[in-house]
Write a protein that holds these residues in place. Structure first.
Motif, PDB file in Angstrom:
ATOM      1  N   ALA A  82       4.635  -5.694  -6.494  1.00 26.93           N
ATOM      2  CA  ALA A  82       4.383  -4.264  -6.293  1.00 26.93           C
ATOM      3  C   ALA A  82       5.644  -3.439  -6.541  1.00 26.93           C
ATOM      4  CB  ALA A  82       3.869  -4.026  -4.875  1.00 26.93           C
ATOM      5  N   GLY A  99       2.592   5.980  -3.649  1.00 23.51           N
ATOM      6  CA  GLY A  99       3.542   6.891  -4.273  1.00 23.51           C
ATOM      7  C   GLY A  99       4.663   7.367  -3.384  1.00 23.51           C
ATOM      8  N   GLU A 124       6.144  -3.238 -10.226  1.00 25.90           N
ATOM      9  CA  GLU A 124       5.104  -2.407 -10.841  1.00 25.90           C
ATOM     10  C   GLU A 124       5.334  -0.921 -10.584  1.00 25.90           C
ATOM     11  OE1 GLU A 124       0.545  -1.322  -9.560  1.00 25.90           O
ATOM     12  OE2 GLU A 124       1.155  -3.427  -9.426  1.00 25.90           O
ATOM     13  N   THR A 125       5.742  -0.565  -9.361  1.00 28.57           N
ATOM     14  CA  THR A 125       5.837   0.845  -8.977  1.00 28.57           C
ATOM     15  C   THR A 125       7.248   1.413  -9.080  1.00 28.57           C
ATOM     16  OG1 THR A 125       6.232   0.298  -6.634  1.00 28.57           O
ATOM     17  CG2 THR A 125       3.927   0.527  -7.353  1.00 28.57           C
ATOM     18  N   MET A 158       3.835   1.523  -1.389  1.00 28.00           N
ATOM     19  CA  MET A 158       4.359   1.668  -2.746  1.00 28.00           C
ATOM     20  C   MET A 158       3.317   2.268  -3.668  1.00 28.00           C
ATOM     21  SD  MET A 158       6.510  -1.874  -3.263  1.00 28.00           S
ATOM     22  CE  MET A 158       8.155  -2.066  -2.553  1.00 28.00           C
ATOM     23  N   ARG A 159       2.110   1.768  -3.579  1.00 28.65           N
ATOM     24  CA  ARG A 159       1.045   2.245  -4.473  1.00 28.65           C
ATOM     25  C   ARG A 159       0.536   3.624  -4.093  1.00 28.65           C
ATOM     26  NH1 ARG A 159      -1.523  -3.766  -5.119  1.00 28.65           N
ATOM     27  NH2 ARG A 159      -0.081  -4.432  -6.759  1.00 28.65           N
ATOM     28  N   ARG A 161       0.822  -1.205   0.000  1.00 26.87           N
ATOM     29  CA  ARG A 161       0.000   0.000   0.000  1.00 26.87           C
ATOM     30  C   ARG A 161       0.862   1.263   0.000  1.00 26.87           C
ATOM     31  NH1 ARG A 161      -4.746  -0.440   4.315  1.00 26.87           N
ATOM     32  NH2 ARG A 161      -5.242   1.554   3.336  1.00 26.87           N
ATOM     33  N   VAL A 166       9.301   1.530  -6.626  1.00 27.83           N
ATOM     34  CA  VAL A 166       9.654   2.145  -5.347  1.00 27.83           C
ATOM     35  C   VAL A 166      10.769   1.334  -4.676  1.00 27.83           C
ATOM     36  CG1 VAL A 166       8.826   2.747  -3.033  1.00 27.83           C
ATOM     37  CG2 VAL A 166       7.344   3.106  -5.027  1.00 27.83           C
TER      38      VAL A 166
END
Length: 256
Positions: A114, A91, A117-118, A88-89, A86, A120
């Motif tokens: 994640a 931002g 995908e991100t 990471m998503r 959460r 981070v």
């Protein structure tokens, strides 16, 4: 002056107060503690009072805080995967998570997906990997790693309460609550994830990469500790970490 990086804490327990907060205080030119959240509001409030940070009412409140650039996750291990994903998503620029990173292989895969995908950056707080004693010993282990057949790691530690009391005004925390009926299983998982995690990096040095690992026995010890025997290929590993009121602490690794 370059704008300082805002740090948000998920959790406000002993590790945050005795390690993270003093460390960031020494790095105050680059970092500031922006926001703190803990399910125990009083614990979080005591940290914010000492650091001038904002108190977040919920985890969602912390994630939504634009002043939080970096997320530091110091919650119980079972919450790590969800909170990392959460974060990471949401931002965040980077995430530091206390060990262990995840408690199941599925959780680890979710974190990996994640991160990919991100993009981070994620750092695991495995501080014992950098202990001077371990760093010094690691370079001398090569012959033993090749020839080892039996490895025994024994650790005796006092409880952390006295150290936390010396280094911070921790106050009393609410006792942990356990979900489920199998308390022995819960305690064993807690022992492995919170206690074994400290010596596993060294123990894993003696297991060739890719070797199947099988636990053959696991026993709890009072007041807090365990004995675990693991078979890895043709090698046997015995792990005996134990916490009591004894002093001094001791860690012995035997490779006959």
């Amino acid at each position: 002056m370059t704008e300082r990086i805002g740090v948000g804490f998920v959790g406000a327990g002993g590790v945050v107060r005795t390690i993270h907060v003093p460390t960031l205080a020494r790095m105050s030119d680059d970092f500031r503690i922006a926001t703190v959240w803990d399910v125990d509001g009083e614990a979080a409030r005591s940290v914010t009072a000492q650091t001038d940070a904002r108190l977040a009412e919920t985890f969602e409140d912390l994630l939504a805080d634009e002043g939080v650039d970096v997320l530091v996750i110091c919650s119980p291990a079972r919450f790590h995967a969800e909170q990392i994903v959460r974060g990471m998503r949401a931002g965040k620029r980077a995430i530091l998570c206390e060990k262990p990173l995840a408690v199941t292989a599925d959780d680890a895969r979710l974190i990996g997906e994640a991160a990919e995908e991100t993009g981070v950056p994620l750092l695991l707080g495995a501080m014992h990997m950098f202990d001077p004693a371990w760093t010094a010993a690691r370079g001398k282990l090569a012959p033993l790693v090749r020839e080892a057949t039996t490895i025994r790691s024994s650790i005796a530690l006092p409880f952390n309460d006295r150290f936390e009391a010396w280094t911070t005004e921790l106050g009393e925390r609410k006792p942990p609550s356990f979900d489920g009926d199998d308390i022995a299983q819960i305690l064993m998982r807690l022992c492995v994830m919170e206690l074994a995690i400290h010596d596993l990096p060294l123990v894993r040095t003696f297991i060739p990469e890719g070797t199947p690992v099988r636990v053959t026995s696991a026993t709890l010890m009072d007041p807090f500790g365990y004995g675990i025997t693991v078979v890895a290929g043709d090698r046997v590993l015995d792990l005996f970490p134990y916490i009591s009121g004894s002093w001094p602490p001791e860690w012995v690794v035997e490779v006959p």
